[in-house]
Scaffold this motif. Structure first.
Motif, PDB file in Angstrom:
ATOM      1  N   GLU A 116      -5.248  -0.465  -2.964  1.00 49.69           N
ATOM      2  CA  GLU A 116      -6.554  -1.002  -2.692  1.00 49.69           C
ATOM      3  C   GLU A 116      -7.264  -1.020  -1.313  1.00 49.69           C
ATOM      4  O   GLU A 116      -8.254  -0.904  -0.990  1.00 49.69           O
ATOM      5  N   LEU A 117      -6.051  -1.152  -0.394  1.00 48.83           N
ATOM      6  CA  LEU A 117      -6.567  -1.143   1.093  1.00 48.83           C
ATOM      7  C   LEU A 117      -6.300   0.226   1.766  1.00 48.83           C
ATOM      8  O   LEU A 117      -6.398   0.540   3.128  1.00 48.83           O
ATOM      9  N   GLY A 118      -6.212   1.317   0.938  1.00 48.53           N
ATOM     10  CA  GLY A 118      -6.330   2.890   1.409  1.00 48.53           C
ATOM     11  C   GLY A 118      -4.953   2.966   2.141  1.00 48.53           C
ATOM     12  O   GLY A 118      -5.053   4.233   2.871  1.00 48.53           O
ATOM     13  N   PHE A 119      -3.832   2.306   1.914  1.00 46.81           N
ATOM     14  CA  PHE A 119      -2.541   2.969   2.251  1.00 46.81           C
ATOM     15  C   PHE A 119      -1.980   4.133   1.570  1.00 46.81           C
ATOM     16  O   PHE A 119      -2.273   3.978   0.132  1.00 46.81           O
ATOM     17  N   GLY A 120      -1.466   4.979   2.074  1.00 45.90           N
ATOM     18  CA  GLY A 120      -0.798   6.067   1.091  1.00 45.90           C
ATOM     19  C   GLY A 120       0.054   5.787   0.292  1.00 45.90           C
ATOM     20  O   GLY A 120       0.224   6.357  -0.956  1.00 45.90           O
ATOM     21  N   SER A 121       0.826   4.614   0.381  1.00 44.71           N
ATOM     22  CA  SER A 121       2.240   4.329  -0.561  1.00 44.71           C
ATOM     23  C   SER A 121       2.429   2.943  -0.159  1.00 44.71           C
ATOM     24  O   SER A 121       2.000   2.572   0.895  1.00 44.71           O
ATOM     25  N   ALA A 122       3.185   2.263  -1.128  1.00 47.07           N
ATOM     26  CA  ALA A 122       3.655   0.938  -0.947  1.00 47.07           C
ATOM     27  C   ALA A 122       4.577   0.955   0.445  1.00 47.07           C
ATOM     28  O   ALA A 122       4.571   0.020   1.073  1.00 47.07           O
ATOM     29  N   PHE A 123       5.513   1.845   0.516  1.00 46.66           N
ATOM     30  CA  PHE A 123       6.522   1.999   1.457  1.00 46.66           C
ATOM     31  C   PHE A 123       5.772   1.844   2.894  1.00 46.66           C
ATOM     32  O   PHE A 123       6.157   1.137   3.825  1.00 46.66           O
TER      33      PHE A 123
END
Length: 557
Positions: A504-511
């Motif tokens: 949702e916040l535009g990060f490439g991955s959860a990691f």
């Protein structure tokens, strides 16, 4: 089928309107009628029609008051068409400020004029529904303003690169057909209307003219309108194959009709210059500099139309291409010294080259519009700079010699230097605040330095420099702070998983999200939630704040 109601206190007028139009053929349904303003207001609230045809003067409540009341409430907004027995500029102005489709005189009303007005209302409704269907990220509240700024940058070729142009074109959902060609139109509002009106009322007249021109032309041509100043505006035409082949019969005829409507309503004269056709929208300024190269002459004609169907190698208008990038950068960076030096150099060239008056005025106008649209509060700065002149900065268009243009440029340069030197810090602070607000509103998008700079038509280096001057977090640090703050709220809310928040916040991955979050707060996302639950009711809800309090207590001991 669209629903429509009619409100008029004269029974014969009401009956006449009902029988004037074959409603079913136009895919319209007459849902009800009202004989006074209060009755009409209740009918609108109950039936929620798509279109309202209303008399302006009625018992209990007039038509304009009905529209204001509806506009002030969170109700579906109908398209208003006002009819009246009175030709009064104040009524026209009020109707247009309320975004009415049109203002029609009863004595001049015909089935054809009413049907054309209803078709404009239908077109507006379709546009509104399309905008509602766009995602929030693609249809901001100031959509029209962004489109106008986009067109201004095209007309004056102010995009630093074609990549920035493409980014904004796609963001604004402008996707012309491959067969479309483009032409720029320059329009000048001239005497007697401008001179006969109180200067304080001039903005109202100008905006009313611009609204009326748009309402008149758009049903016939695909057009984007753009205000330039209080005496001129520009239009970008997107022409289909038939219009390209019948330039005189379709395009020129529609522009002339627009001019005569403005003259009829507002008693102004209009000079319209249609530039040559261009195949690439990105190059529309090549059409516009031809359209702007014509300086309006004093004439008694209500409408003067100049058609420039093709570019001529023997009559190239004056352009500032060689200077444009330096000027754009100086305006964006609010560099008073650089602007003064550049304008002084241009002035020297004007003296030495002895170029035609029309070209000199157009060159000065190009710099003027760069100032109006690239400077924060550009309109206010220029108004104050020319406060001693009754016509203000528009005095440029009354230049009758090259010396007049040079004198105007010198005053422009001196005033700009004083204003920018005096207010540089406040301007740069205002720009940074606007960028920060944009970042907060678009946190759920991928926000790179280039993308945000493109949205504001800045270079990425300049935007980074602005943040550095503020002395606070850098551009990247500010985005991280905002995203981490939003992530905290979502984590504590508990309704979304970590990977959902990361997406949702535009990060490439959860990691990657977890890594950024831990670096900013000292906790992995799940640890942050666990500690927050444990500390609930025992001090700060934010574990990072609790850790800070503990560290402060340890320092005191």
């Amino acid at each position: 089928m669209l629903n429509l109601i009619i409100a008029d206190d004269e029974p014969l007028v009401c009956i006449g309107l009902q029988s004037m139009i074959p409603w079913a053929r136009l895919n319209l349904k007459l849902a009800g009628t009202a004989s006074n303003g209060q009755e009409a207001l209740q009918l609108i609230k109950r039936l929620q029609p798509d279109i309202v045809i209303s008399d302006i003067k009625m018992p209990v409540m007039d038509g304009l008051s009905i529209a204001r009341e509806i506009r002030s409430q969170k109700l579906p907004q109908p398209q208003f068409i006002f009819i009246t027995s009175y030709e009064d500029f104040h009524y026209v102005k009020d109707a247009l400020q309320l975004e009415a489709v049109d203002y029609l005189l009863k004595m001049e009303l015909t089935p054809a004029s009413l049907e054309a007005c209803l078709n404009r209302a239908r077109e507006r409704l379709n546009q509104q529904r399309q905008q509602k269907a766009w995602p929030a990220s693609a249809a901001p509240d100031n959509w029209g303003n962004l489109r106008e700024k986009f067109v201004l940058r095209l007309l004056y070729h102010l995009f630093p690169s074609k990549e920035q142009y493409e980014y904004q074109r796609q963001a604004l959902n402008i996707h012309p057909d491959a067969s479309t060609v483009y032409a720029a139109v320059s329009c000048w509002i001239d005497q007697p209307g401008v001179q006969a009106i109180d200067p304080h009322k001039l903005p109202d007249l100008y905006h009313a003219c611009l609204q009326m021109a748009s309402n008149c032309l758009k049903p016939r041509l695909n057009a984007i309108f753009c205000g330039l100043d209080l005496q001129s505006f520009a239009i970008v035409l997107l022409l289909n194959e038939a219009q390209q082949q019948q330039r005189q019969e379709q395009v020129c005829a529609a522009l002339k009709q627009m001019g005569h409507v403005l003259h009829s309503y507002f008693n102004v004269r209009l000079t319209i210059v249609l530039g040559p056709q261009i195949n690439d929208l990105y190059q529309i300024n090549q059409s516009f500099i031809y359209a702007r190269s014509y300086v309006p002459q004093d004439t008694a004609a209500a409408v003067t139309l100049i058609d420039i169907p093709a570019r001529s190698p023997d009559q190239q208008p004056q352009d500032i291409s060689a200077w444009r990038e330096q000027l754009r950068r100086a305006f964006e960076e609010l560099d008073a010294a650089a602007l003064t030096e550049l304008i002084d150099q241009l002035t020297l060239e004007l003296r030495s080259d002895q170029i035609p008056l029309s070209s000199a005025v157009d060159l000065a106008a190009s710099i003027l519009y760069m100032a109006l649209n690239l400077l924060p509060n550009g309109q206010d700065i220029l108004r104050d700079s020319f406060a001693g002149d009754e016509e203000g900065y528009r005095r440029l268009y009354r230049s009758r010699s090259l010396a007049d243009v040079i004198n105007w440029l010198q005053l422009f340069s001196q005033s700009l230097y004083q204003a920018l030197s005096r207010n540089y810090n406040s301007y740069s602070h205002q720009v940074v605040n606007e960028v920060k607000a944009y970042i907060r509103q678009h946190l759920r998008q991928k926000l790179t330095l280039n993308a945000v700079a493109s949205a504001f038509n800045f270079s990425s280096n300049y935007l980074s420099h602005l943040f550095s001057r503020e002395g606070g977090p850098s551009f990247v640090e500010y985005i991280t702070e905002c995203k981490v703050s939003a992530a905290k709220e979502s984590l504590l809310d508990g309704r979304k998983k970590v990977y959902e928040i990361a997406q949702e916040l535009g990060f490439g991955s959860a990691f990657y999200f977890s890594k950024v979050f831990k670096k900013a707060t000292g906790y992995a996302p799940r640890d942050y939630v666990r500690l927050a639950a444990k500390s609930a009711g025992h001090g700060p809800a934010d574990p990072a704040a609790a850790a800070g309090s503990a560290a402060a207590a340890q320092d005191k001991s």
